[in-house]
Design a protein around this motif. Structure first.
Motif, PDB file in Angstrom:
ATOM      1  N   TYR A  89     -93.297  -1.938 -14.459  1.00 58.89           N
ATOM      2  CA  TYR A  89     -93.770  -1.080 -13.370  1.00 58.89           C
ATOM      3  C   TYR A  89     -93.347   0.376 -13.594  1.00 58.89           C
TER       4      TYR A  89
ATOM      5  N   SER B 179    -100.571  -5.989 -11.617  1.00 56.77           N
ATOM      6  CA  SER B 179    -100.093  -5.147 -10.509  1.00 56.77           C
ATOM      7  C   SER B 179     -99.038  -4.164 -10.990  1.00 56.77           C
TER       8      SER B 179
ATOM      9  N   ARG C 292     -98.881  -1.063  -8.531  1.00 55.35           N
ATOM     10  CA  ARG C 292     -99.121  -1.505  -7.151  1.00 55.35           C
ATOM     11  C   ARG C 292     -97.871  -2.253  -6.704  1.00 55.35           C
ATOM     12  N   PRO C 293     -97.011  -1.592  -5.933  1.00 52.00           N
ATOM     13  CA  PRO C 293     -95.704  -2.182  -5.618  1.00 52.00           C
ATOM     14  C   PRO C 293     -95.780  -3.496  -4.852  1.00 52.00           C
ATOM     15  N   VAL C 294     -96.678  -3.610  -3.891  1.00 47.98           N
ATOM     16  CA  VAL C 294     -96.760  -4.846  -3.106  1.00 47.98           C
ATOM     17  C   VAL C 294     -97.236  -6.001  -3.981  1.00 47.98           C
ATOM     18  N   GLY C 295     -98.260  -5.757  -4.783  1.00 48.54           N
ATOM     19  CA  GLY C 295     -98.754  -6.794  -5.689  1.00 48.54           C
ATOM     20  C   GLY C 295     -97.717  -7.198  -6.720  1.00 48.54           C
ATOM     21  N   THR C 296     -96.985  -6.207  -7.239  1.00 51.67           N
ATOM     22  CA  THR C 296     -95.932  -6.499  -8.211  1.00 51.67           C
ATOM     23  C   THR C 296     -94.851  -7.350  -7.573  1.00 51.67           C
ATOM     24  N   LEU C 297     -94.433  -6.972  -6.384  1.00 50.31           N
ATOM     25  CA  LEU C 297     -93.392  -7.721  -5.678  1.00 50.31           C
ATOM     26  C   LEU C 297     -93.858  -9.136  -5.340  1.00 50.31           C
ATOM     27  N   LEU C 298     -95.054  -9.250  -4.760  1.00 52.83           N
ATOM     28  CA  LEU C 298     -95.559 -10.580  -4.385  1.00 52.83           C
ATOM     29  C   LEU C 298     -95.803 -11.454  -5.615  1.00 52.83           C
TER      30      LEU C 298
END
Length: 176
Positions: free
Chosen positions: A61, A132, A137-143
């Motif tokens: 990321y 992600s 894309r922080p939310v996609g990476t996290l999820l």
């Protein structure tokens, strides 16, 4: 130093394997493989390896090549970085012992059967997490990262339960 007892209750140590091709080549390979698994059963090896995936995703990321390479290198050496544990009757060690037993039984890691379907489902989740991270894309990476970890931990937990591996406590001969 004695090697730990096999996690396979049906294994017998009645002597050399008559089917072994070459005592020196296969014996060395078997000893190296046993050493790999014994050292990887150290709870520090398992615990730190679980935490490497989020570091890899973070490095991807952030586009941090050094962190990515360091995490990747750590992943490669992790199974032999830690010493053989004195006991393996903890959950993290049992994960490794169960995985070894599972693989020795040639049950595979991917497929439509449970629990291998969890690793199959992990493929698109991993691709989503990586895409992600690349797109930042922080939310996609996290999820995606959480999904990958959840599916992997679900798989190893199922393998521990299916194999019934319990590990071993301290050697009665050793002073602990």
């Amino acid at each position: 130093m004695e090697s730990p007892p096999s996690s396979d209750p049906n294994a017998s140590n009645s002597g050399p394997d008559p089917d072994a091709a070459s005592p020196s080549a296969s014996g060395l390979r078997d000893r190296l493989e046993a050493t790999f698994w014994e050292r990887h059963a150290n709870p520090w090896s398992v615990g730190t390896r679980i935490l490497v995936y989020p570091v890899l995703m973070y490095a991807l990321y952030r586009r941090d090549r050094r962190l990515f390479l360091a995490a990747f290198a750590f992943t490669a050496v992790n199974p032999v970085l830690f010493p053989r544990p004195a006991r393996t009757d903890n959950y993290l060690s049992r994960i490794v012992l169960a995985e070894r037993e599972w693989l020795d039984a040639e049950r595979g890691t991917m497929g439509l059967d449970y629990p291998n379907v969890l690793n199959l489902l992990n493929v698109p989740v991993t691709l989503y997490a990586v895409a992600s991270a690349i797109r930042r894309r922080p939310v996609g990476t996290l999820l995606g990262t959480l999904g990958v970890m959840a599916l992997k931990l679900w798989w190893v937990d199922a393998v521990v339960k299916e194999t019934g591996v319990t590990g071993r406590g301290p050697d009665p001969d050793s002073a602990e």
